[in-house]
Scaffold this motif. Structure first.
Motif, mmCIF file in Angstrom:
data_model
loop_
_atom_site.group_PDB
_atom_site.id
_atom_site.type_symbol
_atom_site.label_atom_id
_atom_site.label_comp_id
_atom_site.label_asym_id
_atom_site.label_seq_id
_atom_site.Cartn_x
_atom_site.Cartn_y
_atom_site.Cartn_z
ATOM 1 N N TYR A 483 32.298 17.775 -20.756
ATOM 2 C CA TYR A 483 30.901 17.995 -21.160
ATOM 3 C C TYR A 483 30.741 17.830 -22.679
ATOM 4 O O TYR A 483 29.815 17.174 -23.154
ATOM 5 C CB TYR A 483 30.415 19.407 -20.783
ATOM 6 C CG TYR A 483 30.475 19.764 -19.320
ATOM 7 C CD1 TYR A 483 30.487 18.790 -18.315
ATOM 8 C CD2 TYR A 483 30.524 21.109 -18.920
ATOM 9 C CE1 TYR A 483 30.546 19.138 -16.967
ATOM 10 C CE2 TYR A 483 30.579 21.469 -17.576
ATOM 11 C CZ TYR A 483 30.600 20.479 -16.603
ATOM 12 O OH TYR A 483 30.665 20.836 -15.278
ATOM 13 N N MET A 484 31.656 18.470 -23.422
ATOM 14 C CA MET A 484 31.511 18.452 -24.887
ATOM 15 C C MET A 484 31.708 17.046 -25.439
ATOM 16 O O MET A 484 30.959 16.602 -26.319
ATOM 17 C CB MET A 484 32.468 19.459 -25.532
ATOM 18 C CG MET A 484 32.064 20.896 -25.228
ATOM 19 S SD MET A 484 33.056 22.155 -26.063
ATOM 20 C CE MET A 484 32.311 22.184 -27.694
ATOM 21 N N ILE A 485 32.702 16.326 -24.910
ATOM 22 C CA ILE A 485 32.914 14.944 -25.368
ATOM 23 C C ILE A 485 31.684 14.092 -25.031
ATOM 24 O O ILE A 485 31.251 13.255 -25.832
ATOM 25 C CB ILE A 485 34.208 14.359 -24.769
ATOM 26 C CG1 ILE A 485 35.441 15.046 -25.394
ATOM 27 C CG2 ILE A 485 34.284 12.842 -24.991
ATOM 28 C CD1 ILE A 485 36.773 14.687 -24.759
ATOM 29 N N ALA A 486 31.093 14.329 -23.849
ATOM 30 C CA ALA A 486 29.888 13.573 -23.461
ATOM 31 C C ALA A 486 28.723 13.862 -24.416
ATOM 32 O O ALA A 486 28.098 12.933 -24.961
ATOM 33 C CB ALA A 486 29.486 13.923 -22.024
ATOM 34 N N TYR A 487 28.434 15.137 -24.651
ATOM 35 C CA TYR A 487 27.322 15.490 -25.546
ATOM 36 C C TYR A 487 27.561 14.950 -26.963
ATOM 37 O O TYR A 487 26.671 14.381 -27.590
ATOM 38 C CB TYR A 487 27.136 17.005 -25.600
ATOM 39 C CG TYR A 487 26.474 17.641 -24.391
ATOM 40 C CD1 TYR A 487 25.218 17.214 -23.939
ATOM 41 C CD2 TYR A 487 27.089 18.705 -23.711
ATOM 42 C CE1 TYR A 487 24.596 17.822 -22.852
ATOM 43 C CE2 TYR A 487 26.478 19.319 -22.618
ATOM 44 C CZ TYR A 487 25.236 18.877 -22.192
ATOM 45 O OH TYR A 487 24.623 19.476 -21.123
ATOM 46 N N TRP A 488 28.770 15.172 -27.461
ATOM 47 C CA TRP A 488 29.090 14.804 -28.855
ATOM 48 C C TRP A 488 28.999 13.279 -29.050
ATOM 49 O O TRP A 488 28.432 12.809 -30.028
ATOM 50 C CB TRP A 488 30.487 15.298 -29.225
ATOM 51 C CG TRP A 488 30.606 16.629 -29.897
ATOM 52 C CD1 TRP A 488 31.343 16.882 -31.030
ATOM 53 C CD2 TRP A 488 30.053 17.912 -29.532
ATOM 54 N NE1 TRP A 488 31.271 18.229 -31.374
ATOM 55 C CE2 TRP A 488 30.482 18.879 -30.468
ATOM 56 C CE3 TRP A 488 29.237 18.340 -28.497
ATOM 57 C CZ2 TRP A 488 30.129 20.221 -30.412
ATOM 58 C CZ3 TRP A 488 28.878 19.684 -28.421
ATOM 59 C CH2 TRP A 488 29.312 20.596 -29.375
ATOM 60 N N THR A 489 29.589 12.510 -28.113
ATOM 61 C CA THR A 489 29.618 11.050 -28.309
ATOM 62 C C THR A 489 28.267 10.413 -27.969
ATOM 63 O O THR A 489 27.875 9.430 -28.609
ATOM 64 C CB THR A 489 30.751 10.394 -27.500
ATOM 65 O OG1 THR A 489 30.608 10.696 -26.102
ATOM 66 C CG2 THR A 489 32.116 10.875 -27.985
ATOM 67 N N ASN A 490 27.536 10.966 -27.007
ATOM 68 C CA ASN A 490 26.165 10.493 -26.776
ATOM 69 C C ASN A 490 25.330 10.682 -28.036
ATOM 70 O O ASN A 490 24.562 9.797 -28.457
ATOM 71 C CB ASN A 490 25.493 11.269 -25.629
ATOM 72 C CG ASN A 490 25.955 10.820 -24.249
ATOM 73 O OD1 ASN A 490 26.657 9.826 -24.102
ATOM 74 N ND2 ASN A 490 25.548 11.568 -23.224
ATOM 75 N N PHE A 491 25.474 11.870 -28.638
ATOM 76 C CA PHE A 491 24.725 12.176 -29.864
ATOM 77 C C PHE A 491 25.088 11.172 -30.967
ATOM 78 O O PHE A 491 24.208 10.655 -31.674
ATOM 79 C CB PHE A 491 25.038 13.606 -30.311
ATOM 80 C CG PHE A 491 24.403 14.003 -31.615
ATOM 81 C CD1 PHE A 491 23.049 14.314 -31.684
ATOM 82 C CD2 PHE A 491 25.151 14.059 -32.785
ATOM 83 C CE1 PHE A 491 22.452 14.681 -32.890
ATOM 84 C CE2 PHE A 491 24.561 14.420 -33.996
ATOM 85 C CZ PHE A 491 23.211 14.732 -34.043
ATOM 86 N N ALA A 492 26.391 10.881 -31.101
ATOM 87 C CA ALA A 492 26.824 9.921 -32.125
ATOM 88 C C ALA A 492 26.245 8.535 -31.853
ATOM 89 O O ALA A 492 25.920 7.785 -32.778
ATOM 90 C CB ALA A 492 28.348 9.851 -32.166
ATOM 91 N N ARG A 493 26.093 8.203 -30.595
ATOM 92 C CA ARG A 493 25.605 6.862 -30.222
ATOM 93 C C ARG A 493 24.091 6.734 -30.444
ATOM 94 O O ARG A 493 23.611 5.747 -30.983
ATOM 95 C CB ARG A 493 25.959 6.581 -28.755
ATOM 96 C CG ARG A 493 25.504 5.225 -28.223
ATOM 97 C CD ARG A 493 26.214 4.837 -26.929
ATOM 98 N NE ARG A 493 27.416 4.063 -27.270
ATOM 99 C CZ ARG A 493 28.664 4.535 -27.250
ATOM 100 N NH1 ARG A 493 28.915 5.756 -26.849
ATOM 101 N NH2 ARG A 493 29.674 3.772 -27.616
ATOM 102 N N THR A 494 23.337 7.765 -30.023
ATOM 103 C CA THR A 494 21.866 7.620 -29.959
ATOM 104 C C THR A 494 21.085 8.663 -30.747
ATOM 105 O O THR A 494 19.865 8.539 -30.884
ATOM 106 C CB THR A 494 21.389 7.729 -28.488
ATOM 107 O OG1 THR A 494 21.629 9.081 -28.027
ATOM 108 C CG2 THR A 494 22.120 6.757 -27.574
ATOM 109 N N GLY A 495 21.753 9.722 -31.225
ATOM 110 C CA GLY A 495 21.011 10.812 -31.851
ATOM 111 C C GLY A 495 20.453 11.801 -30.843
ATOM 112 O O GLY A 495 19.782 12.764 -31.204
ATOM 113 N N ASP A 496 20.775 11.575 -29.566
ATOM 114 C CA ASP A 496 20.329 12.462 -28.485
ATOM 115 C C ASP A 496 21.539 12.751 -27.596
ATOM 116 O O ASP A 496 22.086 11.837 -26.981
ATOM 117 C CB ASP A 496 19.237 11.765 -27.673
ATOM 118 C CG ASP A 496 18.727 12.605 -26.494
ATOM 119 O OD1 ASP A 496 19.328 13.665 -26.209
ATOM 120 O OD2 ASP A 496 17.737 12.182 -25.865
#
Length: 558
Positions: A483-496
């Motif tokens: 979950y944390m890797i998903a949230y963190w890397t999604n955020f890095a990719r799109t800001g969301d």
């Protein structure tokens, strides 16, 4: 069965053979070659270790560009950590020549291009720390491999000076300090200039860090020197507003260090300090001593950033305009204070021992000192307001941990979140609290059953340890790490954090001043994994009620 094994081996070797790799990469300093690690069918990661991003620094000076090298630099070995005191504070290790970075680049069938970039800053109270090789018992905590592979992002980890060499300051232009922050900035600049050659997008750089690293991320986003270089930022358990993150009286400490190493304390002090042997200078740092309720240990963390009129031209609260277009994700662990509070009041960690209300009051008195006796009374009334008439042993202990968590981490993080949201233009704000119980808590384990996420508990999940060392963890920990890797890397990719390459268990609402939502992160995510107005009563206590008390008889710390 043997035929199947042979077939599987052939398939794997084909995958490895056809996995893409960057080979030799051209940087501004020269050519570098890392190592390609196959991870499965058509998946690999290129790892570069020990690429210099600046020259060997001169003592107590800003970093300078690296002169470059000829031939191909074999980037296959970690550099040394920056010179620092050992755990026992009886010796030093590391090197002054430590301004190097490491890069993890994931590939599929083709060589990657235009990937989001995540730059990691380690914690350690600005006194110790490193991301160069094993952190503890040969266990390398900060390997970017899992984040890079799972999230399809480039991960960069950076060395920066710590202790006296990184943060000693006379409080004026003679020795302005913040050398460790300048190192981080030099690394950000290097990444911006060179990361395209590694398949990264220089216009999509996210900083992330924990504790002093989280505060560093905060300082980097506030500094005008990073304008246009940083797109997003993640602060875990540390922001610029933490009481340990800024030294308001650096000159006093510089004098103490000068006296220890035999330097004059007049206008010749800075020049003399720069001439002292670096190991001697490192060992002249103030010792981190065991705290007591009256003098909490964290108060010894004195070598920290300063408002220098340059990197930080003003108090952090006045620099938020620089973050207006930076997306910011910030949070804390729900018992970040446990590690520190149970050092200051050892009975907290002893399951069979009571913690006295007097000890709790002494700790609170130390934290509310600037507000005088009235401040202690008001704060204690607030913290004890939910107690039953004779509070249980656990109630007192948990309240002490709450006090430490609030003062050192949670309230400063809330201040950072509110201010970021208030000053944002295009930048979005996201708030979280990690509440996964500590692996050390429970029957037969050292911690009390009620201990939640302690300081630094988030690191193992962000860096994917439950996947790389599966025997040490259960399925729930792998869920949380995913979950944390998903949230963190999604955020890095799109800001969301909700949108990107990876699915998330629940939608994380953006923080706004109405409702002030935050995500409650743990292994059992569901539609009720949210909260609002995190500890609002106590945010109000620390930011409004205590500062507005009449200050007769209160002497401000000089």
């Amino acid at each position: 069965m043997d035929k199947l094994k042979i077939l599987f081996a052939v398939v794997l070797s084909l995958g490895a053979a056809s996995a893409a790799t960057l080979g030799v990469v051209q940087t501004e300093g020269g050519s570098v070659q890392g190592r390609n690690i196959p991870l499965g069918l058509f998946r690999s990661v290129d790892v570069f270790k020990g690429i210099p991003f600046a020259a060997q620094p001169e003592t107590l000076e800003k970093p300078k560009p690296h002169p470059g090298w000829s031939g191909i630099l074999k980037a296959t070995k970690f550099a040394q950590r920056c010179l620092q005191m050992s755990v026992l504070q009886t010796s030093s290790f590391g090197s002054e020549d430590c301004l190097y970075l490491n890069i993890w680049v994931p590939h599929g069938r083709q060589v990657s291009s235009n990937l989001p970039v995540m730059i990691w800053f380690y914690g350690g109270g600005f006194m110790v720390g490193g991301s160069m090789g094993a952190n503890f018992l040969n266990n390398y905590l900060y390997s970017g491999q899992e984040i890079a592979d799972r999230g399809n992002v480039i991960v960069v980890s950076v060395g920066y000076r710590v202790g006296t060499l990184g943060f000693l300051s006379t409080g004026d232009s003679a020795l302005p300090g913040n050398f460790g922050l300048w190192d981080q900035h030099a690394a950000i600049t290097w990444v911006h200039k060179n990361i395209r050659s590694f398949g990264g997008d220089p216009e999509n750089i996210t900083l992330f860090g924990e504790s002093a690293g989280g505060a560093s991320v905060s300082f980097q986003s506030l500094s005008p020197h990073n304008k246009g270089l940083v797109k997003r930022a993640i602060s875990q358990s540390g922001v610029a507003f933490c009481p340990w993150a800024i030294n308001k009286n650096p000159h006093k400490l510089a004098v103490e260090v000068a006296e220890k190493v035999g330097c004059p304390t007049d206008d010749r002090m800075a020049a003399c300090l720069k001439s002292i042997d670096v190991k001697t200078l490192t060992m002249a740092a103030p010792r981190i001593v065991q705290g007591t309720p009256d003098t909490p240990g964290v108060m010894n963390l004195l070598l920290s950033p300063v408002v220098d009129g340059d990197f930080l031209p003003d108090d952090p609260a006045n620099l938020l305009h620089n973050t207006a277009d930076i997306d910011y994700l910030v949070g804390v662990n729900n018992m970040d204070g446990h590690l520190f509070t149970s050092q200051d009041i050892p009975s907290i960690g002893n399951k069979n021992e009571d913690t006295s209300v007097e000890d709790l009051k002494s700790l609170l008195a130390a934290y509310t000192k600037e507000f005088g006796k009235g401040g202690l009374e008001v704060a204690f009334t607030e913290y004890a307001s939910d107690w039953e008439s004779s509070p249980s042993r656990d109630t007192i202990k948990r309240t002490a941990v709450d006090i430490g968590t609030d003062y050192l981490f949670r309230i400063p993080a809330q201040i950072a979140i509110y201010l970021h949201a208030d000053n944002a233009k295009s930048g979005r704000t996201f708030s979280y609290m990690l509440s996964e119980p500590s692996l050390l808590a429970g029957p037969g384990k050292p911690y009390n059953d009620w201990v939640g996420s302690d300081h630094a508990d988030d690191l193992q999940y962000v860096f994917g340890k439950p996947f790389t060392t599966p025997k040490a963890y259960g399925d729930r920990h792998r869920d949380l790490s995913g979950y944390m890797i998903a949230y963190w890397t999604n955020f890095a990719r799109t800001g969301d954090p909700n949108s990107g390459n990876l699915k998330v268990p629940v939608i994380w609402p953006e923080f706004t001043s109405t409702g002030q939502p935050f995500l409650n992160l743990n292994a059992e995510m569901n539609d009720s994994s949210f909260g609002q107005e995190m500890r609002l009563r106590f945010v109000h206590l620390w930011t409004t009620i205590l500062p507005s008390l009449p200050s007769e008889g209160v002497t401000q710390a000089q």
